[in-house]
Design an enzyme around this catalytic site. Structure first.
Site, short mmCIF file in Angstrom:
data_model
loop_
_atom_site.label_atom_id
_atom_site.label_comp_id
_atom_site.label_asym_id
_atom_site.label_seq_id
_atom_site.Cartn_x
_atom_site.Cartn_y
_atom_site.Cartn_z
CG ASP A 172 28.84 29.24 70.87
OD1 ASP A 172 27.91 28.46 70.59
OD2 ASP A 172 29.95 28.85 71.28
CB CYS A 219 20.11 31.36 73.50
SG CYS A 219 19.73 30.09 74.71
CG HIS A 260 23.50 30.07 80.32
ND1 HIS A 260 23.65 29.85 78.97
CD2 HIS A 260 24.55 30.84 80.70
CE1 HIS A 260 24.75 30.47 78.54
NE2 HIS A 260 25.32 31.06 79.58
C1 CIR Z 1 27.34 28.29 74.72
O1 CIR Z 1 27.71 27.25 75.28
O2 CIR Z 1 27.67 29.41 75.11
C2 CIR Z 1 26.45 28.18 73.50
N1 CIR Z 1 26.78 27.01 72.77
C3 CIR Z 1 25.00 28.15 73.93
C4 CIR Z 1 24.55 29.42 74.56
C5 CIR Z 1 23.16 29.33 75.06
N2 CIR Z 1 22.73 30.60 75.52
C6 CIR Z 1 21.86 30.78 76.48
O3 CIR Z 1 21.43 29.82 77.14
N3 CIR Z 1 21.52 32.03 76.76
#
Ligand code: CIR
Length: 264
Positions: free
Chosen positions: A66, A255, A168
């Site tokens: 990730d 993200c 989040h």
């Molecule tokens: C996770 O679950 O950590 C990643 N697959 C997605 C992260 C998304 N990040 C964010 O919303 N800042």
């Protein structure tokens, strides 16, 4: 003087790893296609550049599926950065590589103490306050420590509890301008941001709530026409990006970068 919260000229991103097929996801809608994921990432970087942001793109880090979601291990401001402690076990080590990158770019780097956990995706910055959402990734100790670190950078941290089912905080809301937040209906009902105006995403278009304001433009995910019309009717300049593969990993526009404005 109010803080500038959507004026950026620098950003950091990281190329998707081939291991992103093993990236975390709450519901498995299939692994992302890596070539298509890379194309979406390249288009995202190109879009930021077209909006006046110089983007440093780091090499893919295969050890962390990730790791393209650089927003989570750090929080950056014009006057310094905070090294976070990602709350998912498979992502905790992303902060180590990020420390090196931030030290090279910021005069001031504040690490969170060795206690709780906090993800950057749980943080929404507004001019008056930095909202920190408690989640499966951000716990009370991490949030408290983050409030202290923010105070060192002259920012006020406010801890909030989002409605259940949100990965989040910014999965369900994002800043549109200094006084307006785009959010899902569930988020509006929770009334977490006193003093901010809410623009509510039409029913059925909830995933578009993770938008990204960059300078004079609001970036949104392609495929949410009602929200796009609503934003345009409210006077925003909107650009769309296709994020089909990114969304398979429960991620969105904010993200994939850390953004800041270099001191003049
Ligand atoms: C996770 O679950 O950590 C990643 N697959 C997605 C992260 C998304 N990040 C964010 O919303 N800042």
């Amino acid at each position: 003087m109010p803080h500038s919260v959507h004026r950026f000229d620098r950003a950091l991103a990281r190329r998707p790893a081939a291991s992103a097929v093993d990236g975390l996801r709450a519901v498995d809608r299939g692994a992302p296609d890596i070539a298509a994921l890379r194309a979406e990432h390249e288009a995202y970087v190109g879009m930021l550049e077209s909006l006046g942001v110089a983007v440093d793109v780091l090499e893919a880090d295969e050890g962390f599926p990730d790791s393209m979601f650089v927003e989570d291990p750090a929080l950056v401001f014009d006057n310094g950065a905070i090294l976070l402690r990602p709350g998912a076990a498979s992502r905790f080590g992303e902060a180590v590589a990020m420390e090196r990158e931030l030290t090279a770019r910021f005069q001031r780097l504040i690490p969170l103490p060795d206690r709780g956990f906090a993800d950057g995706g749980d943080v929404m910055v507004t001019p008056a306050a930095v909202f920190i959402g408690l989640s499966a990734r951000t716990d009370a100790a991490g949030a408290e420590d983050l409030v202290e670190a923010l105070a060192e950078l002259g920012r006020k941290g406010v801890v909030v509890t989002p409605p259940p089912g949100v990965l989040h905080l910014k999965t369900a809301c994002s800043l549109l301008d200094d006084e307006t937040v785009l959010m899902t209906e569930a988020m509006e009902k929770a009334a977490l941001f006193p003093g901010m105006r809410a623009l509510v995403v039409p029913e059925g278009e909830e995933p578009v709530a993770n938008a990204l304001r960059v300078n004079d433009t609001v970036l949104i995910t392609e495929g949410f026409p009602k929200t796009e019309t609503m934003l345009r009717e409210n006077g925003y300049a909107v650009r769309r990006l296709k994020l089909d593969e990114v969304m398979k990993l429960d991620a969105g526009l904010s993200c994939m970068s850390l953004r800041w404005k270099a001191p003049d």
